[in-house]
Design an enzyme around this catalytic site. Structure first.
Site, short mmCIF file in Angstrom:
data_model
loop_
_atom_site.label_atom_id
_atom_site.label_comp_id
_atom_site.label_asym_id
_atom_site.label_seq_id
_atom_site.Cartn_x
_atom_site.Cartn_y
_atom_site.Cartn_z
N LYS A 168 105.68 94.61 81.75
CA LYS A 168 105.71 93.81 82.98
C LYS A 168 106.72 92.67 82.85
CE LYS A 168 100.89 95.04 83.57
NZ LYS A 168 99.50 94.70 83.18
N LYS A 173 97.44 87.11 77.15
CA LYS A 173 96.71 88.33 76.78
C LYS A 173 95.39 87.89 76.16
CE LYS A 173 100.26 89.49 74.09
NZ LYS A 173 100.61 90.90 74.18
N ARG A 174 94.48 88.86 75.93
CA ARG A 174 93.24 88.49 75.25
C ARG A 174 93.57 87.79 73.92
NH1 ARG A 174 88.20 90.40 77.44
NH2 ARG A 174 87.31 89.56 75.54
N THR A 209 100.91 96.57 77.58
CA THR A 209 101.49 96.87 78.89
C THR A 209 102.08 95.61 79.50
OG1 THR A 209 99.22 96.74 79.71
CG2 THR A 209 100.18 98.93 79.50
N HIS A 268 92.60 104.43 72.77
CA HIS A 268 93.33 103.18 73.04
C HIS A 268 93.34 102.20 71.88
CE1 HIS A 268 93.88 103.78 77.43
NE2 HIS A 268 92.76 104.45 77.32
N LYS A 320 96.68 90.01 67.66
CA LYS A 320 97.75 89.68 68.63
C LYS A 320 98.52 88.44 68.20
CE LYS A 320 95.14 91.76 72.46
NZ LYS A 320 95.97 92.85 73.01
C1 26V Z 1 85.81 98.39 73.42
C2 26V Z 1 84.64 97.92 73.89
C3 26V Z 1 83.47 98.10 73.06
C4 26V Z 1 82.19 97.88 73.80
C5 26V Z 1 82.24 96.65 74.64
C6 26V Z 1 83.31 96.73 75.67
C7 26V Z 1 84.57 97.26 75.11
C8 26V Z 1 85.71 97.14 75.83
C9 26V Z 1 86.89 97.64 75.35
C10 26V Z 1 86.94 98.25 74.13
C11 26V Z 1 88.20 98.82 73.57
C12 26V Z 1 89.36 98.27 74.18
C13 26V Z 1 90.57 98.98 73.71
C14 26V Z 1 91.75 98.48 74.46
O1 26V Z 1 91.66 97.72 75.40
N1 26V Z 1 92.90 98.93 74.06
C15 26V Z 1 94.13 98.53 74.71
O2 26V Z 1 94.50 99.57 75.58
C16 26V Z 1 95.70 99.28 76.27
C17 26V Z 1 95.95 100.40 77.25
O3 26V Z 1 96.17 101.58 76.59
C18 26V Z 1 96.84 99.12 75.28
O4 26V Z 1 98.00 98.77 76.00
C19 26V Z 1 96.51 98.02 74.28
O5 26V Z 1 97.50 97.96 73.29
C20 26V Z 1 95.17 98.31 73.62
O6 26V Z 1 94.77 97.22 72.81
#
Ligand code: 26V
Length: 804
Positions: free
Chosen positions: A651, A539-540, A647, A348, A545
């Protein structure tokens, strides 16, 4: 239905009508609805067992579900029934609906995608289980005080959870630490026996997930950590009351909180414990189920597909090897074949800092047997690499499961790739970049392994439930079949030029905007002109972003309006919402800047209605459900090459917003489907960003050529928006000038110009509405049903509804 709700209130909530408050009514209603869900659930489970069907296991550390009452009602077709029943009982449905807390067991896109996919798997009647952690506390509550974000613990379980089934009888023992003994058995084969030093209990909680039209019901199974011995009685009796409970606190800390930073790995021991805890519990659970039906582990890959949602659950690859080899005596090579054939991995993000790695000493201490298995796998794998690419040391270094260059660390992305038969990205561009960058060498070694599965969203939640007005309109236009077949959205296209349809489309949008304006007034006390262009970025908060780009453009527009106050400006409202990771200082500073700019602009009387800025605190799924249907313009402006898919972009467009965006993530595919006349694309491409970064990220030249940007940067830098602390944004602006990694300056002029095109189109209502209709019409492809059908046929090899 009325009788069931009353009975639930009386017997389960334990109240009589006269004593019941809205919360009691919410619980009673949810329990009554749950009974109908359960009927379908048992039918689905029974059918799966009877047919010996293959199952899908979706493993994810995050499920960002939001509320379930309206979702379940809509999918069961019980909306009107329940509203009617509550009417008769004198209870306001909307009031009790809003009492339900959001299940916020996720950070953002990745967690919300998992929730959409679960709903689609049920809707397509795929026998599936989502596995995750039952965090006591989901994503933090964001409070903004004086423009600064503060984090407060979230408390979704405070009043219980009527959707969940506690399963105390389904619990597994999870080991940590200790050592590995080698024993020789009768055939003088060496056996490894892991003796963990510490044990924790994993207890199951199930939340049923109803598919569209109640066709099929799957479970989301979440694990909660319990101490094996809840209290040390000897210590307690000797007066050490705190010490007697310390082991319990340590064990239960595993499922206490969701890690709140996306895109930056936590790197702490507790996070690794969470990952292993949930992976090990889920594997024990699915193996127990498999053995019950099929008697042998050797057929696992034929009857189970496990999807890894990012690398977070990827220790499961090693755990399955351990179970097969150590506990079931499966020969190594056969165990590896089964493992690989069972797992698939979804990537992701390409951000290097987001790729998880664990220090070898930590792994050795916490999971000693797993570390041995990783070494052995690595040895055999690098041997293969050596044969395929003799003498290529760089290849070996990049493919190795263990990174030797940054201290010794296990690379979970490499583990996940090697242990899966298929690896997918989440948009065409992202998948292409995976092949070219992070997994370049893996792709050379296994050219058929990487494939694309463009993300999707569930139309049930993101249109039918959150935008009933637009749903009615599309049903009236195309017929009710559209609710069961997303490809029929294309049939809306001919209506784009129909004046009366445009009129109705705009009226729905206007109603939704009025509802959002009301919410904004209630939450932040700002009055909005409901006829202004609602320009939204939710968004975050992350540098890539580029909320900052949006804020700078807002200031530029502010300057332009002040320079010519009497010009006939198209009124605009800039709406922001989003959380920053607690330790991400720059992201928090961007939130502060949005507030500083909003304060100045909103209190400037010379602007009148021409521009307003609002930041809505505590962004979550429920807020998105109100904001998205009310948006005119959707901001999808990430630095090209950095947003894997997005995503939210889908929406907004589904709900008839136009997009201003870069050629990034799924925006690229949205452009293909709505046509370049109906989306405002601007800025550097991923390739151009790449090329520019190789040259320089000093943007002084760019800035010197742009008067507009110059003026904006100087104003912010000099503290015009922060008179209380004039130096507050100096560092932020300096980065844009000399270290513009995210291309804010490089893309500014193109963005500013494109925003003027937006304003010009907005001035031609018929053109705007036509484009809006074509956006809705073009979104059929982005249904999560389409995504899940692709996963089912290309990766999991399971049939989907309608099954032949
Ligand atoms: C990494 C970590 C590292 C440890 C702590 C908790 C944590 C939580 C999330 C992540 C990676 C997040 C990656 C992510 O959210 N990617 C997003 O995925 C979406 C669904 O595929 C995509 O639409 C977004 O563009 C992308 O940023």
């Amino acid at each position: 239905m009325r009788d069931s709700i009353e009975q639930k209130l009386y017997y389960q909530v334990g109240k009589i009508r006269i004593a019941a408050n809205n919360r009691d009514w919410y619980v009673a209603t949810a329990l009554a609805v749950r009974d109908r869900v359960v009927d379908g659930w048992h039918r689905s489970t029974d059918s799966t067992y009877t047919h010996g069907a293959k199952r899908v296991y979706y493993m994810s550390l995050e499920f960002l579900i939001g509320r379930l009452l309206r979702d379940n009602l809509a999918n069961l077709g019980l909306n009107d029934v329940v509203k009617g029943a509550l009417d008769q009982l004198g209870v306001d449905f909307d009031a009790i609906r809003q009492i339900e807390p959001d299940a916020a067991l996720g950070n953002g896109g990745l967690g919300r995608l998992a929730a959409c996919y679960l709903e689609s798997m049920s809707s397509l009647a795929i026998p599936a289980i989502g596995y995750g952690i039952r965090y006591e506390r989901g994503l933090f509550r964001q409070i903004v005080k004086n423009g600064f974000q503060q984090e407060y613990p979230e408390d979704w379980l405070e009043l219980g959870n009527p959707w969940q089934f506690e399963r105390p009888e389904i619990s597994y023992n999870i080991g940590f630490g200790g050592e590995v003994a080698m024993v020789s058995d009768s055939d003088s084969e060496t056996q490894h026996v892991w003796h963990p030093a510490e044990r924790v209990e994993a207890v199951a909680y199930d939340i049923p997930i109803v598919g569209w039209r109640g066709r099929h019901v799957n479970a989301l199974r979440l694990w909660s950590a319990r101490a094996v011995d809840p209290i040390r009685l000897d210590a307690f009796n000797q007066g050490d009351h705190v010490g007697a409970l310390s082991e319990r606190a340590r064990a239960e800390s595993i499922s206490q909180v969701l890690y709140p930073s996306d895109e930056t790995p936590a790197g702490q021991e507790l996070r690794l414990r969470q990952e292993y805890f949930f992976a090990a519990a889920s594997l024990q659970d699915l193996l127990r189920r498999h053995l019950k039906s099929f008697k042998t582990v050797e057929t696992l890959h034929e009857k189970a597909a496990i999807q890894l949602n990012d690398t977070h659950p990827s220790i499961a690859v090693i755990e399955l090897m351990r179970i097969l080899v150590d506990d079931h005596n499966v020969p190594w090579q056969q165990a590896w074949d089964i493992t690989r054939e069972t797992f698939c991995y979804t990537n992701h993000t390409l951000l290097p800092e987001a790729l998880e790695t664990w220090p070898v000493p930590l792994m050795e201490r916490l999971l000693p047997r797993h570390m041995q298995i990783i070494y052995l796998l690595n040895l055999m794998f690098l041997d293969e690499v050596k044969q395929r690419f003799p003498g290529d040391v760089a290849m070996m270094t990049s493919l190795s499961l263990v990174d030797e260059t940054h201290g010794r660390r296990v690379r979970m992305g490499n583990v996940a790739f090697l242990g899966s038969h298929k690896v997918n990205g989440v948009s065409a561009l992202h998948t292409d970049l995976m092949r070219k960058t992070v997994f370049h060498d893996f792709n050379a070694m296994y050219p058929d392994r990487i494939n694309n599965k463009t993300n999707g969203i569930t139309f049930r939640r993101w249109l039918y439930q959150s935008n009933p007005g637009l749903t009615q309109l599309v049903v009236d236009a195309v017929g009710p079949e559209i609710l069961d077949d997303e490809t029929l959205f294309a049939k809306l296209a001919p209506f784009a030029d129909d004046a009366s349809f445009q009129e109705k489309f705009a009226a729905v949008k206007q109603d939704n905007k009025a509802a959002l304006a009301k919410l904004v007034r209630e939450r932040v006390g700002v009055r909005l002109n409901p006829h202004a262009l609602f320009d939204v970025q939710i968004k975050r908060i992350h540098e890539y972003k580029r909320q900052l780009l949006n804020i700078l453009e807002t200031i530029a527009l502010y300057n332009a309006i002040r320079a010519q106050p009497m010009r006939d400006w198209a009124p605009r409202v800039k709406i922001f919402a989003g959380k920053a990771a607690p330790s991400y200082h720059r992201a928090k500073l961007i939130i502060k800047l949005a507030h500083d700019v909003a304060r100045v602009i909103n209190s400037d009387p010379t602007l009148r209605d021409a521009l307003k800025v609002v930041f809505l605190p505590n962004y979550n799924v429920s807020l998105a459900e109100v904001v998205i249907p009310a948006a005119d313009l959707s901001e999808q402006i990430s630095t090209a090459g950095m947003e894997a898919s997005g995503t939210g972009n889908m929406k907004f467009a589904l709900n008839g917003a136009l997009t201003i965006g870069t050629l990034d993530g799924a925006n690229v595919e949205m452009l293909e489907r709505v046509g370049s006349d109906n989306i405002f694309i601007f800025g550097l491409t991923a390739e151009e960003v790449e090329a520019r970064r190789r040259q320089t990220i000093d943007s002084s030249d760019f800035i010197a050529k742009s008067d507009v940007l110059q003026e904006v940067l100087t104003a912010v830098e000099n503290g015009n928006f922060s008179p209380d602390d004039p130096g507050r944004y100096r560092g932020l602006i300096e980065a844009i000038r000399y270290h513009d990694y995210f291309m804010v300056a490089a893309d500014f002029d193109a963005y500013y110009r494109r925003q003027r095109d937006v304003a010009a189109t907005w001035r031609r209502p018929s053109d705007w509405r036509r484009s809006a209709v074509l956006n809705t019409a073009g979104m059929g492809f982005f249904s999560s049903d389409r995504s899940i059908r692709e996963y089912a046929s290309d990766l999991w090899n399971v049939p989907t509804w309608p099954k032949k």
